[in-house]
Design a protein around this motif. Structure first.
Motif, PDB file in Angstrom:
ATOM      1  N   MET A 206       0.794  -1.227   0.000  1.00  0.00           N
ATOM      2  CA  MET A 206       0.000   0.000   0.000  1.00  0.00           C
ATOM      3  C   MET A 206       0.822   1.270   0.000  1.00  0.00           C
ATOM      4  O   MET A 206       1.956   1.283   0.461  1.00  0.00           O
ATOM      5  CB  MET A 206      -0.886   0.025   1.244  1.00  0.00           C
ATOM      6  CG  MET A 206      -1.989  -0.972   1.132  1.00  0.00           C
ATOM      7  SD  MET A 206      -3.108  -0.886   2.486  1.00  0.00           S
ATOM      8  CE  MET A 206      -4.182  -2.235   2.008  1.00  0.00           C
ATOM      9  N   GLY A 207       0.210   2.346  -0.516  1.00  0.00           N
ATOM     10  CA  GLY A 207       0.792   3.676  -0.429  1.00  0.00           C
ATOM     11  C   GLY A 207       0.131   4.419   0.716  1.00  0.00           C
ATOM     12  O   GLY A 207       0.481   4.226   1.880  1.00  0.00           O
ATOM     13  N   CYS A 208      -0.886   5.217   0.378  1.00  0.00           N
ATOM     14  CA  CYS A 208      -1.533   6.057   1.408  1.00  0.00           C
ATOM     15  C   CYS A 208      -2.270   5.227   2.452  1.00  0.00           C
ATOM     16  O   CYS A 208      -2.309   5.585   3.627  1.00  0.00           O
ATOM     17  CB  CYS A 208      -2.497   7.038   0.738  1.00  0.00           C
ATOM     18  SG  CYS A 208      -3.947   6.229   0.043  1.00  0.00           S
ATOM     19  N   GLY A 209      -2.921   4.155   2.034  1.00  0.00           N
ATOM     20  CA  GLY A 209      -3.657   3.305   2.967  1.00  0.00           C
ATOM     21  C   GLY A 209      -5.081   3.748   3.257  1.00  0.00           C
ATOM     22  O   GLY A 209      -5.788   3.093   4.003  1.00  0.00           O
ATOM     23  N   GLY A 211      -7.255   5.219   0.478  1.00  0.00           N
ATOM     24  CA  GLY A 211      -8.074   5.411  -0.715  1.00  0.00           C
ATOM     25  C   GLY A 211      -7.690   6.560  -1.613  1.00  0.00           C
ATOM     26  O   GLY A 211      -8.369   6.825  -2.607  1.00  0.00           O
ATOM     27  N   ALA A 212      -6.590   7.253  -1.337  1.00  0.00           N
ATOM     28  CA  ALA A 212      -6.296   8.480  -2.080  1.00  0.00           C
ATOM     29  C   ALA A 212      -5.337   8.305  -3.260  1.00  0.00           C
ATOM     30  O   ALA A 212      -5.331   9.127  -4.167  1.00  0.00           O
ATOM     31  CB  ALA A 212      -5.738   9.531  -1.133  1.00  0.00           C
ATOM     32  N   CYS A 213      -4.517   7.234  -3.290  1.00  0.00           N
ATOM     33  CA  CYS A 213      -3.431   7.192  -4.283  1.00  0.00           C
ATOM     34  C   CYS A 213      -3.606   6.145  -5.382  1.00  0.00           C
ATOM     35  O   CYS A 213      -2.877   6.154  -6.356  1.00  0.00           O
ATOM     36  CB  CYS A 213      -2.101   6.946  -3.571  1.00  0.00           C
ATOM     37  SG  CYS A 213      -1.902   5.266  -2.959  1.00  0.00           S
ATOM     38  N   MET A 214      -4.551   5.244  -5.250  1.00  0.00           N
ATOM     39  CA  MET A 214      -4.807   4.131  -6.183  1.00  0.00           C
ATOM     40  C   MET A 214      -3.648   3.123  -6.240  1.00  0.00           C
ATOM     41  O   MET A 214      -3.628   2.241  -7.095  1.00  0.00           O
ATOM     42  CB  MET A 214      -5.089   4.642  -7.617  1.00  0.00           C
ATOM     43  CG  MET A 214      -6.312   5.528  -7.741  1.00  0.00           C
ATOM     44  SD  MET A 214      -7.821   4.763  -7.111  1.00  0.00           S
ATOM     45  CE  MET A 214      -8.234   3.614  -8.391  1.00  0.00           C
ATOM     46  N   GLY A 215      -2.695   3.259  -5.319  1.00  0.00           N
ATOM     47  CA  GLY A 215      -1.506   2.403  -5.327  1.00  0.00           C
ATOM     48  C   GLY A 215      -1.806   0.939  -5.047  1.00  0.00           C
ATOM     49  O   GLY A 215      -0.964   0.072  -5.294  1.00  0.00           O
ATOM     50  N   CYS A 216      -2.979   0.643  -4.564  1.00  0.00           N
ATOM     51  CA  CYS A 216      -3.293  -0.740  -4.174  1.00  0.00           C
ATOM     52  C   CYS A 216      -4.428  -1.309  -5.004  1.00  0.00           C
ATOM     53  O   CYS A 216      -5.041  -2.289  -4.598  1.00  0.00           O
ATOM     54  CB  CYS A 216      -3.678  -0.769  -2.706  1.00  0.00           C
ATOM     55  SG  CYS A 216      -5.180   0.174  -2.409  1.00  0.00           S
ATOM     56  N   ARG A 226      -9.910  -0.533  -4.689  1.00  0.00           N
ATOM     57  CA  ARG A 226      -8.746  -0.225  -3.863  1.00  0.00           C
ATOM     58  C   ARG A 226      -8.773  -1.155  -2.652  1.00  0.00           C
ATOM     59  O   ARG A 226      -9.738  -1.142  -1.889  1.00  0.00           O
ATOM     60  CB  ARG A 226      -8.812   1.227  -3.392  1.00  0.00           C
ATOM     61  CG  ARG A 226      -8.690   2.233  -4.518  1.00  0.00           C
ATOM     62  CD  ARG A 226      -9.269   3.552  -4.137  1.00  0.00           C
ATOM     63  NE  ARG A 226     -10.688   3.421  -3.793  1.00  0.00           N
ATOM     64  CZ  ARG A 226     -11.460   4.413  -3.366  1.00  0.00           C
ATOM     65  NH1 ARG A 226     -10.966   5.600  -3.215  1.00  0.00           N
ATOM     66  NH2 ARG A 226     -12.736   4.196  -3.069  1.00  0.00           N
ATOM     67  N   CYS A 228      -7.184  -1.029   0.040  1.00  0.00           N
ATOM     68  CA  CYS A 228      -7.178  -0.353   1.348  1.00  0.00           C
ATOM     69  C   CYS A 228      -8.549   0.197   1.743  1.00  0.00           C
ATOM     70  O   CYS A 228      -8.867   0.267   2.918  1.00  0.00           O
ATOM     71  CB  CYS A 228      -6.159   0.776   1.358  1.00  0.00           C
ATOM     72  SG  CYS A 228      -6.576   2.127   0.260  1.00  0.00           S
TER      73      CYS A 228
END
Ligand code: FAD
Ligand code: FES
Length: 243
Positions: A206-209, A211-216, A226, A228
């Motif tokens: 995960m990135g932000c954890g 819901g803000a970055c779409m990294g997951c 997402r 997270c």
């Protein structure tokens, strides 16, 4: 989601590299089994996500494996406070469990199943749990699940304790629904072998954890989700495995 400072009450090894940490403070945002918390550690940019193992009153229990810098730092802490984001993730939906749910956990996928078992047993369900590890020295929380009143089977890959093999070797077929958390190869094997519906918990990087970055994000039959925010729990019928 809430950002809180939690006091470290206890931090002790359960096995050679798995630790149990108890924290105290305002954990009122944690409502459902298998939500997670995201922990800020000095000098590390990204917070580290860890599942809620138990939450009762103002006490939060987490269980983590030392795999890198962040978890190594955590293992050395004996006092002080941690900056924690609480109430993250959707958690398991216990309403779908039927009378005889089966809980399958592998390694550090075991901890979130503890709070789930507690909730299901309080709802009057007959809970069976299969806890999977590589070897005897890695086994933890067998007695804790038994004390809750769950029917517990332990599997080890090398056969040094319990049933030899993987959690899928001890699944049987006498269950109304399943819940699982663990490494992806285990989740895939359960997906293939299971004969009922169920819920899978994913431990994606995960990135932000929140819901803000779409990294997951991961693809499901209803589009991208997402892990997270829309997860970590996804229902069997929604999953699209990507190789
Ligand atoms: C929703 C969620 C719940 C989790 N719950 C738990 C838990 O209850 N107990 C537990 O021990 N671990 C859990 N994890 C995994 C945990 O977040 C990572 O092990 C941890 O962030 C590693 O941090 P580190 O600084 O020690 O390691 P790093 O130095 O960041 O990484 C070291 C190794 O860990 C792996 N890793 C890093 N981040 C993750 C990640 N997010 N998921 C899987 N592997 C990772 C890397 O691939 C690398 O091999 C969870 C992860 C998620 C996303
Ligand atoms: S980690 Fe940023 S959206 Fe999930």
């Amino acid at each position: 989601m809430q950002q809180v400072l939690l006091k470290i009450i206890e931090n002790k090894p359960l096995t050679e590299n798995v630790y149990k940490m108890t924290l105290s403070g305002d954990v009122s945002d944690i409502e459902t089994p298998d939500q997670f918390v995201n922990i800020k550690l000095d000098g590390l940019y990204l917070r580290r996500p860890i599942s809620v193992c138990d939450c009762e009153g103002d006490l939060l229990t987490i269980i983590y494996k030392v795999v890198g810098k962040g978890t190594e730092m955590m293992s050395k802490m004996s006092e002080g406070t941690l900056d924690v984001l609480t109430g993250l993730g959707n958690g398991y939906n216990t309403a779908l469990s039927g009378d005889r749910p089966l809980l399958l956990g592998g390694g550090v996928g075991v901890p979130p199943l503890y709070m789930l078992a507690k909730y299901l047993i309080a709802e009057g369900k007959q809970v069976s749990v299969v806890l999977g590890f590589n070897t005897k020295d890695e086994v933890f929380y067998e007695e804790e699940f038994k004390k809750l009143g769950a029917n517990v089977t332990v599997t080890t890959v090398d056969g040094s304790y319990g049933t030899k093999g993987f959690v899928t070797d001890a699944m049987g077929d006498d269950y109304t629904y399943f819940f699982t958390c663990g490494p992806e190869p285990m989740l895939k094997a359960i997906y293939k072998k299971s004969e009922t519906s169920g819920q899978f918990s994913f431990e994606e990087r995960m990135g932000c954890g929140f819901g803000a970055c779409m990294g997951c994000s991961c693809k499901t039959i209803t589009g991208y989700k997402r892990i997270c925010k829309d997860g970590p729990v996804i229902e069997k019928e929604e999953i699209l495995w990507e190789d």
